[in-house]
Write an enzyme that holds these catalytic residues in place. Structure first.
Site, PDB file in Angstrom:
ATOM      1  N   PRO A 252       0.818  -1.219   0.000  1.00  0.00           N
ATOM      2  CA  PRO A 252       0.000   0.000   0.000  1.00  0.00           C
ATOM      3  C   PRO A 252       0.857   1.277   0.000  1.00  0.00           C
ATOM      4  O   PRO A 252       0.505   2.265  -0.637  1.00  0.00           O
ATOM      5  CB  PRO A 252      -0.812  -0.125   1.295  1.00  0.00           C
ATOM      6  CG  PRO A 252      -0.903  -1.603   1.536  1.00  0.00           C
ATOM      7  CD  PRO A 252       0.379  -2.193   1.017  1.00  0.00           C
TER       8      PRO A 252
ATOM      9  N   ARG B 292     -19.866   0.887 -42.014  1.00  0.00           N
ATOM     10  CA  ARG B 292     -20.899   1.802 -41.486  1.00  0.00           C
ATOM     11  C   ARG B 292     -21.117   2.962 -42.475  1.00  0.00           C
ATOM     12  O   ARG B 292     -20.151   3.641 -42.846  1.00  0.00           O
ATOM     13  CB  ARG B 292     -20.434   2.356 -40.127  1.00  0.00           C
ATOM     14  CG  ARG B 292     -21.236   3.508 -39.589  1.00  0.00           C
ATOM     15  CD  ARG B 292     -22.587   3.078 -39.096  1.00  0.00           C
ATOM     16  NE  ARG B 292     -23.300   4.169 -38.442  1.00  0.00           N
ATOM     17  CZ  ARG B 292     -24.600   4.129 -38.148  1.00  0.00           C
ATOM     18  NH1 ARG B 292     -25.320   3.057 -38.438  1.00  0.00           N
ATOM     19  NH2 ARG B 292     -25.173   5.148 -37.547  1.00  0.00           N
TER      20      ARG B 292
ATOM     21  N   GLN C 182     -12.103  12.055 -44.644  1.00  0.00           N
ATOM     22  CA  GLN C 182     -10.694  12.092 -44.222  1.00  0.00           C
ATOM     23  C   GLN C 182     -10.572  12.136 -42.703  1.00  0.00           C
ATOM     24  O   GLN C 182      -9.634  11.590 -42.132  1.00  0.00           O
ATOM     25  CB  GLN C 182      -9.998  13.316 -44.818  1.00  0.00           C
ATOM     26  CG  GLN C 182      -9.626  13.135 -46.272  1.00  0.00           C
ATOM     27  CD  GLN C 182      -8.729  14.240 -46.782  1.00  0.00           C
ATOM     28  OE1 GLN C 182      -8.508  15.236 -46.091  1.00  0.00           O
ATOM     29  NE2 GLN C 182      -8.225  14.076 -47.988  1.00  0.00           N
TER      30      GLN C 182
ATOM     31  N   GLN D 263     -14.417   6.250 -30.608  1.00  0.00           N
ATOM     32  CA  GLN D 263     -14.921   7.409 -31.350  1.00  0.00           C
ATOM     33  C   GLN D 263     -15.394   6.988 -32.748  1.00  0.00           C
ATOM     34  O   GLN D 263     -16.457   7.418 -33.213  1.00  0.00           O
ATOM     35  CB  GLN D 263     -13.818   8.473 -31.446  1.00  0.00           C
ATOM     36  CG  GLN D 263     -14.304   9.818 -31.948  1.00  0.00           C
ATOM     37  CD  GLN D 263     -15.309  10.462 -31.000  1.00  0.00           C
ATOM     38  OE1 GLN D 263     -15.350  10.137 -29.809  1.00  0.00           O
ATOM     39  NE2 GLN D 263     -16.133  11.342 -31.519  1.00  0.00           N
ATOM     40  N   ILE D 264     -14.620   6.134 -33.398  1.00  0.00           N
ATOM     41  CA  ILE D 264     -14.962   5.715 -34.769  1.00  0.00           C
ATOM     42  C   ILE D 264     -16.226   4.857 -34.778  1.00  0.00           C
ATOM     43  O   ILE D 264     -17.019   4.901 -35.717  1.00  0.00           O
ATOM     44  CB  ILE D 264     -13.755   4.993 -35.421  1.00  0.00           C
ATOM     45  CG1 ILE D 264     -12.651   6.023 -35.715  1.00  0.00           C
ATOM     46  CG2 ILE D 264     -14.157   4.255 -36.697  1.00  0.00           C
ATOM     47  CD1 ILE D 264     -11.325   5.452 -36.130  1.00  0.00           C
TER      48      ILE D 264
ATOM     49  N   GLY E 217     -18.667   5.358 -32.767  1.00  0.00           N
ATOM     50  CA  GLY E 217     -19.776   6.198 -32.301  1.00  0.00           C
ATOM     51  C   GLY E 217     -20.473   5.584 -31.095  1.00  0.00           C
ATOM     52  O   GLY E 217     -19.819   5.018 -30.211  1.00  0.00           O
TER      53      GLY E 217
ATOM     54  N   GLU F 228       4.066  -2.563 -13.965  1.00  0.00           N
ATOM     55  CA  GLU F 228       5.471  -2.705 -14.405  1.00  0.00           C
ATOM     56  C   GLU F 228       6.138  -1.335 -14.586  1.00  0.00           C
ATOM     57  O   GLU F 228       6.964  -1.151 -15.470  1.00  0.00           O
ATOM     58  CB  GLU F 228       5.557  -3.500 -15.717  1.00  0.00           C
ATOM     59  CG  GLU F 228       5.453  -4.997 -15.550  1.00  0.00           C
ATOM     60  CD  GLU F 228       6.746  -5.676 -15.115  1.00  0.00           C
ATOM     61  OE1 GLU F 228       6.680  -6.463 -14.153  1.00  0.00           O
ATOM     62  OE2 GLU F 228       7.797  -5.402 -15.701  1.00  0.00           O
ATOM     63  N   GLY F 229       5.742  -0.395 -13.737  1.00  0.00           N
ATOM     64  CA  GLY F 229       6.311   0.954 -13.816  1.00  0.00           C
ATOM     65  C   GLY F 229       5.384   1.860 -14.602  1.00  0.00           C
ATOM     66  O   GLY F 229       5.100   1.613 -15.776  1.00  0.00           O
TER      67      GLY F 229
HETATM   68  C1  FAD Z   1      -4.152  -4.651 -12.151  1.00  0.00           C
HETATM   69  C2  FAD Z   1      -2.831  -4.548 -11.462  1.00  0.00           C
HETATM   70  C3  FAD Z   1      -2.016  -5.660 -11.364  1.00  0.00           C
HETATM   71  C4  FAD Z   1      -0.791  -5.574 -10.681  1.00  0.00           C
HETATM   72  N1  FAD Z   1      -0.038  -6.719 -10.512  1.00  0.00           N
HETATM   73  C5  FAD Z   1       1.021  -6.680  -9.662  1.00  0.00           C
HETATM   74  C6  FAD Z   1       1.690  -7.887  -9.282  1.00  0.00           C
HETATM   75  O1  FAD Z   1       1.351  -8.977  -9.734  1.00  0.00           O
HETATM   76  N2  FAD Z   1       2.695  -7.815  -8.367  1.00  0.00           N
HETATM   77  C7  FAD Z   1       3.101  -6.621  -7.841  1.00  0.00           C
HETATM   78  O2  FAD Z   1       4.017  -6.612  -7.022  1.00  0.00           O
HETATM   79  N3  FAD Z   1       2.505  -5.448  -8.205  1.00  0.00           N
HETATM   80  C8  FAD Z   1       1.471  -5.454  -9.088  1.00  0.00           C
HETATM   81  N4  FAD Z   1       0.827  -4.281  -9.431  1.00  0.00           N
HETATM   82  C9  FAD Z   1       1.275  -3.013  -8.837  1.00  0.00           C
HETATM   83  C10 FAD Z   1       1.807  -2.006  -9.836  1.00  0.00           C
HETATM   84  O3  FAD Z   1       3.091  -2.374 -10.269  1.00  0.00           O
HETATM   85  C11 FAD Z   1       1.749  -0.628  -9.152  1.00  0.00           C
HETATM   86  O4  FAD Z   1       0.394  -0.244  -9.122  1.00  0.00           O
HETATM   87  C12 FAD Z   1       2.563   0.414  -9.869  1.00  0.00           C
HETATM   88  O5  FAD Z   1       3.942   0.142  -9.717  1.00  0.00           O
HETATM   89  C13 FAD Z   1       2.298   1.842  -9.359  1.00  0.00           C
HETATM   90  O6  FAD Z   1       2.317   1.908  -7.973  1.00  0.00           O
HETATM   91  P1  FAD Z   1       1.117   2.648  -7.191  1.00  0.00           P
HETATM   92  O7  FAD Z   1      -0.143   2.061  -7.720  1.00  0.00           O
HETATM   93  O8  FAD Z   1       1.360   2.540  -5.748  1.00  0.00           O
HETATM   94  O9  FAD Z   1       1.175   4.158  -7.658  1.00  0.00           O
HETATM   95  P2  FAD Z   1       2.079   5.322  -7.031  1.00  0.00           P
HETATM   96  O10 FAD Z   1       3.500   4.885  -6.973  1.00  0.00           O
HETATM   97  O11 FAD Z   1       1.458   5.802  -5.767  1.00  0.00           O
HETATM   98  O12 FAD Z   1       1.928   6.443  -8.131  1.00  0.00           O
HETATM   99  C14 FAD Z   1       0.796   7.311  -8.210  1.00  0.00           C
HETATM  100  C15 FAD Z   1       1.065   8.336  -9.308  1.00  0.00           C
HETATM  101  O13 FAD Z   1       2.229   9.121  -8.965  1.00  0.00           O
HETATM  102  C16 FAD Z   1       3.184   9.059 -10.010  1.00  0.00           C
HETATM  103  N5  FAD Z   1       4.534   9.089  -9.447  1.00  0.00           N
HETATM  104  C17 FAD Z   1       5.033   8.368  -8.407  1.00  0.00           C
HETATM  105  N6  FAD Z   1       6.329   8.657  -8.216  1.00  0.00           N
HETATM  106  C18 FAD Z   1       6.669   9.556  -9.164  1.00  0.00           C
HETATM  107  C19 FAD Z   1       7.881  10.247  -9.499  1.00  0.00           C
HETATM  108  N7  FAD Z   1       9.002  10.035  -8.826  1.00  0.00           N
HETATM  109  N8  FAD Z   1       7.854  11.123 -10.537  1.00  0.00           N
HETATM  110  C20 FAD Z   1       6.714  11.338 -11.240  1.00  0.00           C
HETATM  111  N9  FAD Z   1       5.548  10.710 -10.978  1.00  0.00           N
HETATM  112  C21 FAD Z   1       5.527   9.828  -9.960  1.00  0.00           C
HETATM  113  C22 FAD Z   1       2.896   7.730 -10.699  1.00  0.00           C
HETATM  114  O14 FAD Z   1       3.417   7.712 -12.019  1.00  0.00           O
HETATM  115  C23 FAD Z   1       1.374   7.687 -10.656  1.00  0.00           C
HETATM  116  O15 FAD Z   1       0.851   8.462 -11.698  1.00  0.00           O
HETATM  117  C24 FAD Z   1      -0.369  -4.341 -10.147  1.00  0.00           C
HETATM  118  C25 FAD Z   1      -1.194  -3.212 -10.283  1.00  0.00           C
HETATM  119  C26 FAD Z   1      -2.412  -3.305 -10.910  1.00  0.00           C
HETATM  120  C27 FAD Z   1      -3.279  -2.077 -10.987  1.00  0.00           C
END
Ligand code: FAD
Length: 408
Positions: A132, A292, A303, A361-362, A364, A388-389
């Site tokens: 969290p 469509r 276009q 959008q396409i 509708g 994954e970031g």
């Molecule tokens: C459907 C789903 C499946 C997932 N599966 C896995 C899994 O199997 N195992 C696992 O370990 N994790 C998993 N994750 C976790 C996922 O990797 C994280 O949600 C993700 O890394 C982002 O972390 P956060 O949600 O806490 O967002 P936060 O880190 O709180 O980020 C919130 C916002 O702040 C921005 N932010 C944060 N720091 C910076 C910075 N330094 N500069 C600019 N912007 C920043 C972020 O880009 C984002 O827009 C999953 C998430 C989801 C939603």
């Protein structure tokens, strides 16, 4: 080293056609149902296991393809079928890679088969790193692993979140802090075997998209696992911690770069998933625009519609090229001097979000309903810029790599 190629060879084309057939005949027809049910599509995973798509062998074969195109080609086809179901099929791979990357041969041989089960009794696995309060900033995770020397057991305590397959997995791979003062260098990964007391599923999330993929919290309350469940073993961990403590002031950079290289290598696979979803939505939109009719002619005669489709296809092809380049670099050990792995994930994921929105959008009004798949594809596409970031983190990695500066 294999030369970079933009052409699949005959063998790869055969595998691609086989995967496409499975995606079109088995995954796509089941997509709407499992999206609505918001449950793991066990029967589809079982079908995938029966034909050999749900197995470590299949992914290992693709991974070791020296052209680097095996994994992106496989991901694109499966996610073209449906993102939620495809993630249920490939999600176990995330945990399997965690064991392959850090485990001993014995650990690999013991645990990976239990992650997949077999075609008559399929299992899934979960990789639990995010918490969290530790998402993008994964170095700050709080789950603790404490060694009980008398019993040769590790005791895990903490709460993981967003775990794909969390709580329903047969095997959980949990990342925990062994020495919190060392940040990510003090982390280690542990196997939590099936049925271990103290591991429980917390909240299961109701999501915007990829709803066929199970995502949940995992609560670890005095979870005791045998010493043999520490991936890589205690001796290796102790050596690594000693080196990290020594280097804490001067040589930290080397460790950071090794971790970065791993991410660079895995991110193109997520980019390929995004290309699959984008291509699926583009194909629906192209078909619709040609059939469509409004004002007495197909809407593609305008276009304003045709140019959108031209842009969509151009961006999808550009995304695929970035993904293939990064994947070829990873397999052939080329250094990511411009964070090419992050570039591919950033561009492909943003493209998927944009293209799926244009597809709505396409189409509708029809695009806005669940009668047509682009609405689901747009909801699904939103995940690619988050897991994954996030896109912001990809930009940060690219900017730091290009500049060599600690950009914040
Ligand atoms: C459907 C789903 C499946 C997932 N599966 C896995 C899994 O199997 N195992 C696992 O370990 N994790 C998993 N994750 C976790 C996922 O990797 C994280 O949600 C993700 O890394 C982002 O972390 P956060 O949600 O806490 O967002 P936060 O880190 O709180 O980020 C919130 C916002 O702040 C921005 N932010 C944060 N720091 C910076 C910075 N330094 N500069 C600019 N912007 C920043 C972020 O880009 C984002 O827009 C999953 C998430 C989801 C939603």
């Amino acid at each position: 080293m294999a030369e970079f190629t933009m052409e699949l060879n005959d063998e790869q084309k055969e595998v691609r056609d086989w995967l496409h057939g499975f995606a079109a005949d088995v995954i796509r027809p089941a997509a709407a149902e499992w999206d609505e049910r918001e449950e793991t599509p066990w029967p589809v995973i079982q079908e995938a296991a029966k034909v050999g798509i749900y197995s470590l062998d299949f992914y290992a074969q693709q991974y070791f393809d020296p052209t680097g195109l095996g994994i992106p080609m496989a991901m694109e086809e499966l996610f073209w079928g449906d993102a939620g179901i495809a993630l249920s099929i490939v999600g176990t791979g995330l945990a399997a890679v965690g064991v392959l990357a850090n485990g001993t041969e014995e650990q690999i041989g013991t645990w990976i088969p239990q992650m997949y089960g077999d075609a008559n009794d399929v299992k899934v696995a979960a990789f639990c790193s995010s918490e969290p309060d530790a998402g993008s900033d994964v170095a700050s995770l709080r789950t603790r692993a404490v060694y009980d020397e008398a019993k040769d057991e590790w005791v895990l305590n903490g709460t993981k979140t967003w775990a794909t397959n969390g709580g329903i997995a047969n095997v959980h791979v949990v990342v925990a802090a062994v020495d919190p003062e060392l940040g990510s260098k003090g982390h280690a990964s542990f196997i939590v075997p099936p049925g271990t007391p103290g591991l429980a599923q917390g909240q299961k999330f109701k999501k915007h998209g990829i709803r066929a993929s199970h995502t949940a919290e995992v609560v670890l309350d005095n979870v005791r696992v045998p010493g043999a469940c520490l991936l890589g073993g205690k001796e290796k961990l102790d050596e690594r911690l000693a080196r990290a403590r020594e280097r804490a002031k001067t040589g930290g950079e080397r460790v950071k770069n090794a971790a970065m290289a791993t991410f660079e290598a895995s991110r193109p696979a997520v980019g390929a998933m995004a290309v699959g979803t984008a291509r699926a939505a583009y194909e629906v939109a192209l078909d619709y625009a040609k059939t469509r009719e409004q004002f007495g002619r197909p809407i593609i005669d305008n276009q304003g519609v045709a140019f959108q489709l031209a842009d969509m296809r151009t961006q999808i092809d550009a995304a695929r090229l970035l993904v293939w380049r990064a994947s070829w670099m990873a397999v052939n050990g080329k250094p990511f001097t411009a964070a090419e792995g992050s570039m591919s994930k950033l561009y492909a994921s943003e493209t998927a979000k944009k293209v799926t929105a244009q597809a709505i959008q396409i189409l509708g009004g029809n695009g806005y309903t669940r009668e047509y798949p682009v609405e689901r594809m747009h909801r699904d596409a939103a995940i690619y810029t988050i897991f994954e970031g996030t896109s912001e983190i990809q930009r940060l990695v690219i900017a730091r790599t290009l500049s060599g500066m600690p950009i914040r």
